[in-house]
Write a protein that holds these residues in place. Structure first.
Motif: not given
Length: 390
Positions: A55, A207, A211, A225-226, A230
């Motif tokens: 991730e 990343y 987001i 993730s959000s 995250n």
């Protein structure tokens, strides 16, 4: 004040402390020897493939593209590494996506550098003929956590592959989501004769953009993730990380290779570095690609990078162990304000040596001749010596 003048003043303070407390002298001599091992570093990207999907991956940014001409011939790699050894490289960092997928290239390097450090995910055991420090990346202990962060249960394989291997050190990447596994991991490493140190996840531009744009899962490097949940640090999670790290340093002194002083520095609020407001780049991070440090990709060409080997990482949020520890090579004003602070800096340098180096008095096999490569042979070192003080 000019940088050179500031450095001279700090070295003067060091000299005064050494005169006042001769007990510090042996520790300082050891610190200088450790720093000298890094006096001419180079990064070698030996692989552009990986078998995991971590991730927020540092390597596979949105604009990732492998070199158009990747060198495949082992003889060419060995010739290249031989030339790099002659150039005086003292510390070779072997990086990429997953170096264990290209072990012939690592073996080709094995006799040409006095020190080396390999970053691997641990799922494939490195050949015993490879004589360098192996940093085995760990993201989670619990199978569910590990799989969610990396796309597979890599940890169990890493333990099987490296238990008792004197080259290996487990490198746990701390995130807001896996602090609860730290103590259990320390126990497992203790029981399997593996030292343990820590990295702190540092978000990339890719990343952060995903987001901010509330992108859904992409099935690869952005799955869980959000905006609400995250891996990015905040003040509360940094404080929690500091407490956990301080506890395991004390409770597992034979296993955990970390420093209270470094932990305080790495978990402080806000940027760790002096950030250029126009470019967003850290001006005082010692992972910057400036001479004598160089970075080579799999085409064996010197890559002129804008800042560092993980160029997509956000400097203002970077807490990566590579940049953090390299930025400790030279004492700063806070490190020489008194004997106690200087002692903590010496502890950090000793810890740095344990993380990145195989002990210099350990001999390793020369894979070409079967003879012994002596790390203490002065003819095996090159380049200018980095003197911290006279």
């Amino acid at each position: 004040m000019h940088v050179g003048t500031e450095r001279k003043q700090r070295l003067g303070q060091v000299a005064a402390m050494l005169r006042a407390d001769p007990r510090l002298r042996d520790r300082y001599t050891r610190a200088k020897a450790i720093v000298r091992a890094f006096r001419r570093p180079a990064f070698y990207e030996v692989a552009t493939r990986c078998n995991l999907f971590c991730e927020g991956c540092y390597y596979f940014a949105d604009d990732f593209a492998p070199p158009s001409r990747e060198v495949q011939d082992r003889a060419a790699w060995e010739e290249f590494f031989a030339a790099e050894g002659e150039r005086g490289v003292t510390m070779a960092y072997f990086v990429g996506a997953e170096p264990a997928l290209e072990q012939e290239r690592l073996i080709a390097a094995a006799t040409h550098f006095p020190h080396g450090n390999i970053g691997t995910n641990g799922t494939i055991r490195l050949d015993p003929a490879i004589p360098y420090r192996i940093g085995v990346s760990v993201w989670g202990v619990d199978e569910e956590v590990d799989t969610s962060l990396r796309g597979a249960n890599a940890f169990a394989k890493a333990i099987r592959n490296y238990a008792g291997d004197p080259r290996a050190i487990m490198l746990y990447t701390l995130t807001r989501t896996n602090l609860g596994d730290v103590r259990r991991l320390a126990e497992i490493c203790r029981d399997h004769d593996l030292p343990l140190t820590f990295n702190m996840y540092s978000p990339t531009q890719s990343y952060a953009r995903k987001i901010a744009e509330r992108m859904g899962p992409d099935g690869k490097y952005f799955r869980i993730s959000s905006e609400e949940d995250n891996l990015r640090w905040d003040d509360d999670s940094l404080a929690a990380a500091r407490r956990v790290m301080d506890e395991v340093i004390e409770d597992f002194p034979e296993t955990v290779v970390y420093s209270h002083a470094y932990n305080r520095w790495a978990t402080q609020s806000g940027p760790l570095y002096d950030i250029d407001p126009e470019t967003g780049i850290a001006r005082d991070c010692h992972s910057r690609m400036v001479e004598p440090m160089r970075y080579f990709k799999t085409d064996l060409e010197h890559a002129a990078l804008e800042k560092c080997g993980t160029s997509d990482t956000i400097c203002s949020e970077c807490r990566m162990y590579s940049g953090g520890w390299s930025s400790k090579f030279e004492p700063r004003d806070a490190d020489v304000r008194d004997t106690a602070a200087f002692g903590e800096w010496l502890d950090m340098i000793d810890t740095l040596g344990r993380i990145f180096l195989i002990e210099r008095n350990e001999a390793v096999p020369d894979v070409r001749t079967g003879s012994v490569f002596d790390f203490d042979d002065p003819t095996a070192t090159h380049g200018k010596r980095m003197e911290l003080t006279k």
